[in-house]
Every structure is written in structure tokens, then in C-alpha cells.
Design an enzyme around this catalytic site. Structure first.
Site, PDB file in Angstrom:
ATOM      1  N   CYS A 244       0.489  10.608   4.491  1.00  0.00           N
ATOM      2  CA  CYS A 244      -0.540   9.606   4.780  1.00  0.00           C
ATOM      3  C   CYS A 244      -1.611  10.151   5.743  1.00  0.00           C
ATOM      4  CB  CYS A 244       0.094   8.316   5.291  1.00  0.00           C
ATOM      5  SG  CYS A 244      -1.005   6.880   5.132  1.00  0.00           S
TER       6      CYS A 244
ATOM      7  N   LYS B 102      -8.184  -2.712   2.869  1.00  0.00           N
ATOM      8  CA  LYS B 102      -6.995  -1.877   3.001  1.00  0.00           C
ATOM      9  C   LYS B 102      -6.324  -1.668   1.645  1.00  0.00           C
ATOM     10  CE  LYS B 102      -2.676  -1.375   5.597  1.00  0.00           C
ATOM     11  NZ  LYS B 102      -1.789  -1.934   6.639  1.00  0.00           N
TER      12      LYS B 102
ATOM     13  N   SER C 298      -0.345   2.368   2.037  1.00  0.00           N
ATOM     14  CA  SER C 298      -0.686   1.489   3.150  1.00  0.00           C
ATOM     15  C   SER C 298      -1.679   2.216   4.040  1.00  0.00           C
ATOM     16  CB  SER C 298       0.572   1.108   3.938  1.00  0.00           C
ATOM     17  OG  SER C 298       0.246   0.278   5.027  1.00  0.00           O
TER      18      SER C 298
ATOM     19  N   HIS D 187       3.405   6.489   0.651  1.00  0.00           N
ATOM     20  CA  HIS D 187       4.634   6.416   1.443  1.00  0.00           C
ATOM     21  C   HIS D 187       5.855   6.272   0.540  1.00  0.00           C
ATOM     22  CE1 HIS D 187       2.940   6.171   5.524  1.00  0.00           C
ATOM     23  NE2 HIS D 187       1.976   5.440   4.994  1.00  0.00           N
TER      24      HIS D 187
ATOM     25  N   GLU E 245       8.587   7.320   1.176  1.00  0.00           N
ATOM     26  CA  GLU E 245       9.750   7.151   2.062  1.00  0.00           C
ATOM     27  C   GLU E 245       9.959   5.700   2.493  1.00  0.00           C
ATOM     28  OE1 GLU E 245       6.418   7.267   5.034  1.00  0.00           O
ATOM     29  OE2 GLU E 245       6.840   8.107   3.059  1.00  0.00           O
TER      30      GLU E 245
ATOM     31  N   ARG F 297       3.085  -8.536  10.245  1.00  0.00           N
ATOM     32  CA  ARG F 297       2.606  -8.061  11.552  1.00  0.00           C
ATOM     33  C   ARG F 297       1.091  -8.216  11.669  1.00  0.00           C
ATOM     34  NH1 ARG F 297       2.537  -1.928  11.546  1.00  0.00           N
ATOM     35  NH2 ARG F 297       0.690  -2.485  10.309  1.00  0.00           N
TER      36      ARG F 297
END
Length: 302
Positions: A142, A163, A192, A235, A237, A249
Site C-alpha cells: 500500500c 477513497k 483501502s 491489502h 493480508e 472508525r
């Protein structure tokens, strides 16, 4: 084969419950093999979550892997206890005289900053330069991928109108790439991030290969021609709930953000997401460790 990590690392208990093969130092010393030494520069704020995500994938290969965690000396994490960092992490000064078979540089939630404005940019560039002669293959994730593309190849990031968050479909562009051996022609991966890189700049750079990309999320997996630098803008992972946790969040912070795309069943944030990228995540890390680290690293660095 197992990963060797400190006995009291908090991630250990969770990984053991998942039947991830973990070995302590006493048993590892009895193994008559040359383990791979992997260095992880963890730039993510919630470091224990990232440790768990990466160790889960590194522990699912036939290779014995020794893990060393690295922290920045020029910036102190505000989201991880000083005890945890002192107990389980080292600084660059403590490792720079050593050689590593592989290294992972994670992302960081600072992508809207100019690279030179990042507190630890000078330290990071020193580490990136050091990897050229001291690491067989480095995997950048990233923001870490964007930083490597900028530092090594002069490719800049740009801010997106909104985003890029969700689980997107990607297509394999190089079927002969060992990194993607066993991949389906199309596969899903989470993203992300608020910034992206130009696919045109990647394609015209003779030192880089674009291996997988998405029509909606852009370039995903990029490799240097010699395989010593791997950049992944998404990502793989991530755990199944990570995008949901980020969404909640950001909403709590009052950030105007759209729901992650292709993630919640029927776009209902109350429903539990389904992990649709797990198998390719394990395959990606297994291929990297096998073909780009184990098959290429010298048995004796000296």
C-alpha cells in the site's frame, strides 16, 4: 513449516488457536536447516493487528521463517504501547549490519502527506537504499509500495476524488510471473487508500512489470524486472473485518466516507462480510517466499 516468533508476542495465542504452526527458539535450534530471515518494518498504527495478519500468511508455507520486527527511531507510535515496541521491535541501527533473505514494508495512514513531509521519510529512504545490498527481495504494501515507487523510480502518487475502499476484481496480466503461479485469471483483493499511481507511468517504465490490475481499483501487483522489489497497492493480508472496522472508525471521526464497495452482503453494513480473497493471499505470500526469497537468497550471505 513454522514461523519463529518471540514466545510472549500477543499474536501468538490467536495464531495457535488457528493452528498456524509456530515454533519457539528452543525447538528451532534443533532444526538442521537454514531458516529464512524476514525483516518486517511495521508502519501501521495498530501494530498488533498487522503482526497477526502478516504472520498468519508467512506461517502457511513449507519453509521455516525467522521474524524480526522493525520500528522507526525517528517517530514514536501513538497507538502501540512502548512496552510492546521495546519488547518485540528493533531499530534500524540494530539491524543494519545484518543480511536478510526477505523484507516487508507495510502501509501507513499518511498517504495524503507529501513523502518529504512524513516525519520518518529520511529514515525510510535510508532503509530503502540499504535493502539494495542487504535484502534478497523486499515486499512493499500500500503506502509502502507508493513510497518505493517514488523513491526508486520517481513515480508519484495522486489524490483520488474519493477513497478507494472495497473488495475489487483483478485480472492477471502476466500468466508466466512466478509470483502469480496458481492464481485464477481473475481474483479479488481488498483496497483501502486515498491515493493512486499512474498505470501509464508503470507501463512505460522498463524497470517495472505490472502483473495484476483492476479496471476499478487500478494497478495492484507490480514487480521490478529482477524480482527484488515487489509492490502491492492493496491489502491481501487484511482480515475479513478490517475494512468494516476502518469504515466504522472513519464514520465515528465524522469523516465523509462511502461504504466499502463489493464488501458487505447486499451493501448492508449490519451483515457480516465474506472473505473472498483468503486463498489468493496465502498463495501470493507463499509464491513470494518460495520463488523470490528462498530460491534466490544465498545459503551463506557472507
Amino acid at each position: 513449516m513454522p514461523i519463529k516468533i518471540p514466545y510472549h508476542l500477543p499474536a501468538r495465542e490467536i495464531l495457535e488457536e488457528e493452528n498456524i504452526f509456530i515454533m519457539d527458539e528452543g525447538r528451532a535450534a534443533q532444526q538442521d536447516i537454514r531458516p529464512l530471515n524476514i525483516l518486517i518494518l511495521n508502519l501501521m498504527p495498530e501494530k498488533e493487528k498487522t503482526e497477526r495478519q502478516l504472520l498468519r500468511l508467512l506461517g502457511n508455507t513449507p519453509l521455516q521463517v525467522n521474524i524480526t520486527f522493525l520500528k522507526t527511531a525517528t517517530y514514536e507510535s501513538k497507538n502501540t504501547s512502548s512496552y510492546h515496541l521495546d519488547e518485540f521491535y528493533q531499530t534500524f541501527d540494530q539491524v543494519k549490519e545484518k543480511k536478510y533473505d526477505g523484507m516487508i514494508i507495510t502501509g501507513a495512514p499518511i498517504e495524503l502527506l507529501e513523502f518529504e513531509s512524513v516525519d520518518y521519510w529520511s529514515e525510510l529512504t535510508e532503509i530503502l537504499r540499504w535493502t539494495d545490498k542487504n535484502v534478497t527481495s523486499t515486499l512493499h504494501i500500500c503506502w509502502g509500495a507508493q513510497a518505493a515507487l517514488y523513491y526508486h523510480y520517481g513515480i508519484r502518487k495522486y489524490e483520488l476524488p474519493k477513497k478507494c475502499s472495497g473488495v475489487y476484481m483483478h485480472r492477471v496480466l502476466d500468466e508466466k510471473a512466478k509470483l502469480l503461479r496458481g492464481f485464477d485469471d481473475v481474483f479479488k483483493a481488498p483496497h483501502s487508500r486515498n491515493t493512486d499511481i499512474s498505470i501509464e507511468e508503470l507501463i512505460k517504465n522498463n524497470n517495472l512489470k505490472l502483473l495484476a490490475s483492476s479496471d476499478e481499483a487500478g494497478p495492484l501487483i507490480i514487480s521490478s524486472t529482477d524480482g527484488r522489489r515487489i509492490m502491492i497497492t492493496g491489502h491481501l493480508e487484511y482480515e475479513v473485518t478490517t475494512l468494516a472496522e476502518e469504515y466504522v472508525r472513519d464514520k465515528a471521526k465524522g469523516i465523509s466516507i462511502e461504504m466499502p464497495e463489493y464488501y458487505f452482503p447486499e451493501d448492508d453494513p449490519v451483515r457480516t462480510p465474506v472473505n473472498s480473497w483468503r486463498s489468493h493471499a496465502h498463495l501470493f505470500f507463499s509464491n513470494w517466499l518460495n520463488y523470490y526469497v528462498y530460491q534466490e537468497t544465498p545459503y551463506d550471505w557472507d
